[in-house]
Write a protein that holds these residues in place. Structure first.
Motif, PDB file in Angstrom:
ATOM      1  N   ILE A 181      43.296  37.261  41.202  1.00  0.00           N
ATOM      2  CA  ILE A 181      42.084  36.574  40.739  1.00  0.00           C
ATOM      3  C   ILE A 181      42.009  36.620  39.210  1.00  0.00           C
ATOM      4  O   ILE A 181      41.678  35.621  38.564  1.00  0.00           O
ATOM      5  N   ARG A 182      42.347  37.756  38.634  1.00  0.00           N
ATOM      6  CA  ARG A 182      42.353  37.880  37.171  1.00  0.00           C
ATOM      7  C   ARG A 182      43.319  36.870  36.537  1.00  0.00           C
ATOM      8  O   ARG A 182      43.030  36.297  35.478  1.00  0.00           O
ATOM      9  N   LEU A 183      44.452  36.647  37.165  1.00  0.00           N
ATOM     10  CA  LEU A 183      45.409  35.653  36.649  1.00  0.00           C
ATOM     11  C   LEU A 183      44.790  34.258  36.620  1.00  0.00           C
ATOM     12  O   LEU A 183      45.009  33.499  35.669  1.00  0.00           O
ATOM     13  N   GLU A 184      44.032  33.914  37.657  1.00  0.00           N
ATOM     14  CA  GLU A 184      43.373  32.596  37.674  1.00  0.00           C
ATOM     15  C   GLU A 184      42.342  32.497  36.561  1.00  0.00           C
ATOM     16  O   GLU A 184      42.205  31.450  35.938  1.00  0.00           O
ATOM     17  N   ILE A 185      41.626  33.581  36.310  1.00  0.00           N
ATOM     18  CA  ILE A 185      40.657  33.584  35.216  1.00  0.00           C
ATOM     19  C   ILE A 185      41.381  33.396  33.884  1.00  0.00           C
ATOM     20  O   ILE A 185      40.943  32.616  33.037  1.00  0.00           O
ATOM     21  N   LEU A 186      42.502  34.077  33.704  1.00  0.00           N
ATOM     22  CA  LEU A 186      43.281  33.919  32.473  1.00  0.00           C
ATOM     23  C   LEU A 186      43.780  32.489  32.307  1.00  0.00           C
ATOM     24  O   LEU A 186      43.802  31.955  31.193  1.00  0.00           O
ATOM     25  N   ARG A 187      44.186  31.867  33.407  1.00  0.00           N
ATOM     26  CA  ARG A 187      44.695  30.494  33.342  1.00  0.00           C
ATOM     27  C   ARG A 187      43.621  29.486  32.970  1.00  0.00           C
ATOM     28  O   ARG A 187      43.891  28.498  32.293  1.00  0.00           O
ATOM     29  N   HIS A 188      42.396  29.698  33.470  1.00  0.00           N
ATOM     30  CA  HIS A 188      41.381  28.648  33.375  1.00  0.00           C
ATOM     31  C   HIS A 188      40.126  29.045  32.607  1.00  0.00           C
ATOM     32  O   HIS A 188      39.263  28.194  32.405  1.00  0.00           O
ATOM     33  N   GLY A 189      40.002  30.307  32.204  1.00  0.00           N
ATOM     34  CA  GLY A 189      38.826  30.737  31.453  1.00  0.00           C
ATOM     35  C   GLY A 189      37.627  31.015  32.332  1.00  0.00           C
ATOM     36  O   GLY A 189      37.053  32.088  32.297  1.00  0.00           O
ATOM     37  N   LYS A 190      37.238  30.049  33.121  1.00  0.00           N
ATOM     38  CA  LYS A 190      36.115  30.169  34.058  1.00  0.00           C
ATOM     39  C   LYS A 190      36.652  29.917  35.459  1.00  0.00           C
ATOM     40  O   LYS A 190      37.578  29.123  35.641  1.00  0.00           O
ATOM     41  N   LEU A 191      36.035  30.579  36.441  1.00  0.00           N
ATOM     42  CA  LEU A 191      36.542  30.456  37.802  1.00  0.00           C
ATOM     43  C   LEU A 191      35.406  30.448  38.807  1.00  0.00           C
ATOM     44  O   LEU A 191      34.495  31.276  38.739  1.00  0.00           O
ATOM     45  N   GLU A 192      35.461  29.493  39.713  1.00  0.00           N
ATOM     46  CA  GLU A 192      34.601  29.535  40.896  1.00  0.00           C
ATOM     47  C   GLU A 192      35.436  30.158  41.996  1.00  0.00           C
ATOM     48  O   GLU A 192      36.524  29.690  42.308  1.00  0.00           O
ATOM     49  N   LEU A 193      34.910  31.210  42.573  1.00  0.00           N
ATOM     50  CA  LEU A 193      35.631  31.997  43.563  1.00  0.00           C
ATOM     51  C   LEU A 193      34.973  31.835  44.921  1.00  0.00           C
ATOM     52  O   LEU A 193      33.765  32.041  45.061  1.00  0.00           O
ATOM     53  N   LEU A 194      35.775  31.422  45.897  1.00  0.00           N
ATOM     54  CA  LEU A 194      35.297  31.294  47.273  1.00  0.00           C
ATOM     55  C   LEU A 194      36.099  32.257  48.126  1.00  0.00           C
ATOM     56  O   LEU A 194      37.333  32.205  48.120  1.00  0.00           O
ATOM     57  N   ILE A 195      35.403  33.135  48.831  1.00  0.00           N
ATOM     58  CA  ILE A 195      36.064  34.172  49.612  1.00  0.00           C
ATOM     59  C   ILE A 195      35.699  34.007  51.080  1.00  0.00           C
ATOM     60  O   ILE A 195      34.533  34.127  51.452  1.00  0.00           O
ATOM     61  N   ASP A 196      36.710  33.720  51.884  1.00  0.00           N
ATOM     62  CA  ASP A 196      36.533  33.620  53.327  1.00  0.00           C
ATOM     63  C   ASP A 196      36.925  34.975  53.919  1.00  0.00           C
ATOM     64  O   ASP A 196      38.096  35.271  54.105  1.00  0.00           O
TER      65      ASP A 196
END
Length: 151
Positions: free
Chosen positions: A54-69
């Motif tokens: 998840i941290r990698l996605e934040i680094l890639r995009h700055g902001k992140l919407e996270l959906l957890i199933d």
């Protein structure tokens, strides 16, 4: 606890972490929107690997919407819950929204405690109804596509 996990890429492009009786699947819906599907148990056997994805996605995009199933999640230890709580508290500025689908009262309570202790206000939305979570999922995908088209 010894960390023994496997990491693979599924045919749909998602990243899959497996260890013991637990699985995390990470699927980028659009840049800035990540679906995490959790099943089985997390007793610490993943170490920081799941949160690192998840941290990698934040680094890639700055902001992140996270959906957890987490509908198929069965057990999470207190230590793991504390790590997620710290993660939410530390990354609340980078998370635009966190939507969590729970399938059991235990997981629902665990997420509610993390929501409260992380002091993130309304950032984390907890769902017990699959159809409502699916609406949030569709909105996240659509909103990101529209936002990216305008950029």
């Amino acid at each position: 606890m010894e960390i023994n996990l496997t990491k693979s890429i599924a045919t749909d492009g998602s990243t899959v972490l497996e260890s013991g009786n637990g699985t995390f699947c990470f699927l980028r819906l659009t840049p800035g929107a990540l679906l995490v599907t959790i099943s089985g148990n997390d007793q610490g056997q993943f170490g920081s690997a799941a949160l690192d994805e998840i941290r990698l996605e934040i680094l890639r995009h700055g902001k992140l919407e996270l959906l957890i199933d987490a509908e198929q999640a069965e057990l999470v230890t207190v230590e793991v819950s504390q790590e997620w709580t710290r993660f939410f508290a530390m990354t609340r500025q980078q998370l635009t929204r966190v939507s969590v689908l729970t399938g059991s009262k235990l997981i629902n309570l665990t997420v509610a405690i993390a929501q409260h202790l992380s002091q993130t206000g309304n950032l984390i939305q907890i769902y017990t109804d699959r159809s409502l979570f699916d609406v949030a999922l569709a909105k996240a995908s659509t909103a990101q596509v529209i936002k990216n088209a305008r950029a």
